[in-house]
Write an enzyme that holds these catalytic residues in place. Structure first.
Site, PDB file in Angstrom:
ATOM      1  N   LYS A 213       0.849  -1.197   0.000  1.00 48.19           N
ATOM      2  CA  LYS A 213       0.000   0.000   0.000  1.00 48.19           C
ATOM      3  C   LYS A 213       0.880   1.242   0.000  1.00 48.19           C
ATOM      4  O   LYS A 213       1.906   1.293   0.707  1.00 48.19           O
ATOM      5  CB  LYS A 213      -0.917   0.002   1.230  1.00 48.19           C
ATOM      6  CG  LYS A 213      -1.891   1.172   1.273  1.00 48.19           C
ATOM      7  CD  LYS A 213      -2.831   1.092   2.468  1.00 48.19           C
ATOM      8  CE  LYS A 213      -3.812   2.255   2.467  1.00 48.19           C
ATOM      9  NZ  LYS A 213      -4.772   2.176   3.600  1.00 48.19           N
TER      10      LYS A 213
ATOM     11  N   SER B   5      -9.483   2.206   2.333  1.00 42.48           N
ATOM     12  CA  SER B   5      -8.584   2.950   1.459  1.00 42.48           C
ATOM     13  C   SER B   5      -7.478   2.104   0.827  1.00 42.48           C
ATOM     14  O   SER B   5      -6.740   2.585  -0.020  1.00 42.48           O
ATOM     15  CB  SER B   5      -7.938   4.084   2.252  1.00 42.48           C
ATOM     16  OG  SER B   5      -7.137   3.586   3.316  1.00 42.48           O
TER      17      SER B   5
ATOM     18  N   SER C 250      -9.978   0.115   6.611  1.00 47.57           N
ATOM     19  CA  SER C 250      -9.347   0.213   5.290  1.00 47.57           C
ATOM     20  C   SER C 250      -8.618  -1.031   4.813  1.00 47.57           C
ATOM     21  O   SER C 250      -8.184  -1.079   3.670  1.00 47.57           O
ATOM     22  CB  SER C 250      -8.386   1.411   5.259  1.00 47.57           C
ATOM     23  OG  SER C 250      -9.107   2.610   5.328  1.00 47.57           O
TER      24      SER C 250
END
Length: 536
Positions: free
Chosen positions: A127, A202, A226
């Site tokens: 990420k 996210s 997330s």
């Protein structure tokens, strides 16, 4: 290419070397690290701090400050210690649309670590809120665009030491402040199963890449859901570990008390293997961790046998105003299937679960403003590793590119500043205090069961809005998506999302929540369900 022999200064060597240099008495001109403030600047600051000081008094304070600035000059001369960069790599490249059809990759590279280990040969997506030395890092936002860290996050070193192969940075939402997948500055990430639908956020790119089969493992971050939300909407497995089990060192902080980072994969076993690699104490570099963290062999306990395990269906996680009946029914049905593995399934009730989202709002809004926006991704008041270069990049970015952020981040900044200015942090403090009551309520329920089960998200993946969407329509879905996930960021309980099936072609996620540092039971239950679901 960065050399594997790249040397970093230790704390002792940095200080000794700089003292030696200073003792040589070099009198050549050196630009000051910190300028003395002007009277106009001091006047503006005084007004902001409600200090009524005339120009003569300000001048006297200014004269004193000239001496204090010497400390800042000396600190500037000293070299600070950085986490090691052990494995060589090249910067990589930004993939074009032809190589990135779902827009899930922000940056491609290939960083190889040890030739053997628990993750040997496994391809990993990271990420883009996690630092990989020498590889651009954007955190989904124009605010950080162009930044290249010179250090590896601790979990990057652990992945490479275990033989993992880092294949690149996965797109995340703008400063990680959306549970959907359309706020990143690089564009939306479409659902891998149904075009035009959200992948969840996210950690949107991480989930999409797993669902598409482009990587074996991924790293996600989780402050309100997330990891679990994109896992649910993309049909993969995502585990938010117990707070502090996995070090957050070298990741962009959203709010220190909510920050979690953890593994994502297509199978529970891969998540468990990765958790073994990631977890453990980081020698005081991460304030979220206690020194006595114990790392377990999670995979050895994935047997599929749930004899003696009590599963509690969390009553308040079902039948919400936004709940879809097919989602509720599918999760209940999935949970009851656990009886075939020996589990006992009963309903449990935690009425305060309904308030969890409200408490989280008060902490997340003002806490994110102070930590990520004003604190430039770090905040203050804790011991550990402060990535100075990242802080500076965010400080510059929020000065020059704040207007280029997403509507969701602008909403948080505006309302958070209003609440701080008007109410002085009262509701942040009260939210934090009440989070202890919420933690106690869940702990009480977990005395009567080993895990709690509920839908990860009360409804299926939503449509990505079109270009002329209103600000209200853009922002409104957020709090509805995190209703079941965000309370467990406040309380720090481990929680995993696993696919319970598909409805109308879209994945439905089942969330399994356990006791603090009992991640192994959460994984055991998820693994048993996976075996039942897949007929193994």
């Amino acid at each position: 290419m960065m050399s594997s022999g790249h040397r970093r200064p230790t704390e002792a060597s940095a200080v000794v070397q700089n003292h030696t240099e200073r003792e040589k008495g070099n009198e050549l001109y050196s630009a000051p690290a910190v300028r003395t403030p002007s009277l106009q600047q001091l006047s503006r600051i005084a007004a902001k701090l409600n200090l009524q000081l005339d120009e003569d008094v300000l001048q006297q304070f200014r004269d004193v400050m000239k001496g204090t600035a010497a400390s800042y000059q000396r600190v500037e001369e000293l070299r600070e210690p950085l986490p090691p960069v052990k494995w060589p790599r090249t910067p990589g490249w930004r993939p074009g649309p032809g190589d990135n059809p779902h827009n899930a990759w922000y940056w491609r590279t290939e960083v190889k670590g040890a030739p053997e280990g628990k993750l040997q040969g496994k391809n990993v997506a990271i990420k883009d809120n996690v630092a990989v030395a020498g590889v651009p890092m954007m955190n989904g936002s124009r605010v950080l665009e162009g930044y290249v860290p010179e250090y590896d996050a601790t979990i990057i070193t652990r992945i490479l030491d275990a033989g993992g192969i880092i294949k690149g940075k996965a797109v995340c939402e703008d400063m990680c402040k959306s549970p959907s997948s359309y706020t990143a500055a690089t564009g939306p990430i479409e659902n891998a199963h149904v075009s035009g639908r959200s992948s969840g956020g996210s950690s949107s790119g991480s989930a999409a890449l797993l669902a598409l089969g482009e990587v074996d493992l991924a790293i996600g971050g989780d402050q309100g859901g997330s990891i679990r939300i994109p896992a649910a909407w993309s049909g993969v497995v995502g585990h938010k570990p117990t707070y502090g089990l996995v070090p957050y060192t070298g990741c962009v902080s959203v709010e220190t008390t909510l920050d979690h980072v953890g593994p994502m994969a297509r199978t529970v076993e891969d998540v468990a293997i990765m958790l073994e690699v990631l977890s453990g104490y980081d020698n005081g570099l991460d304030p979220r961790q206690a020194p006595n963290i114990s790392v377990q062999n999670y995979t050895s306990q994935l047997t599929g046998d749930l004899s003696g395990i009590r599963v509690g269906l969390l009553k308040e996680g079902f039948g919400l105003e936004t709940s879809e009946a097919d989602v509720d029914d599918m999760v209940r049905e999935a949970a009851h299937k656990l009886t075939s593995a020996g589990a006992v399934v009963e309903e449990v009730s935690v009425p305060m679960h309904y308030d969890g989202c409200h408490l989280w709002n008060t902490v997340a809004i003002e806490g994110t403003l102070e930590t990520m926006v004003k604190g430039h991704g770090l905040g203050v008041g804790w011991k550990g590793f402060y990535p100075t270069s990242m802080l500076e990049a965010l400080a510059r970015g929020f000065k020059s590119r704040a207007s280029d952020t997403s509507h969701t981040l602008k909403l948080l900044m505006l309302f958070g500043e209003y609440m701080r200015e008007t109410y002085g942090g009262r509701y942040y403090a009260k939210g934090q205090n009440l989070s202890r009551v919420l933690t106690h309520a869940y702990n009480n329920a977990l005395q009567n069961c080993d895990v709690m089960v509920l839908p990860t998200v009360p409804f299926k993946a939503t449509e990505i809005p079109d270009q002329d969407v209103s600000i209200k329509e853009f922002c409104q879905p957020g709090i509805k998506v995190v209703a079941n996930t965000c309370p467990f960021n406040l309380t720090g309980h481990p929680a995993i999302s696993i696919n319970a099936g598909f409805s109308q072609g879209l994945p439905v996620g089942m969330m399994i929540v356990g006791r603090h540092f009992d991640d192994v039971t959460v994984l055991k239950v998820a693994y048993a369900y996976e075996k039942i679901r897949d007929g193994k």
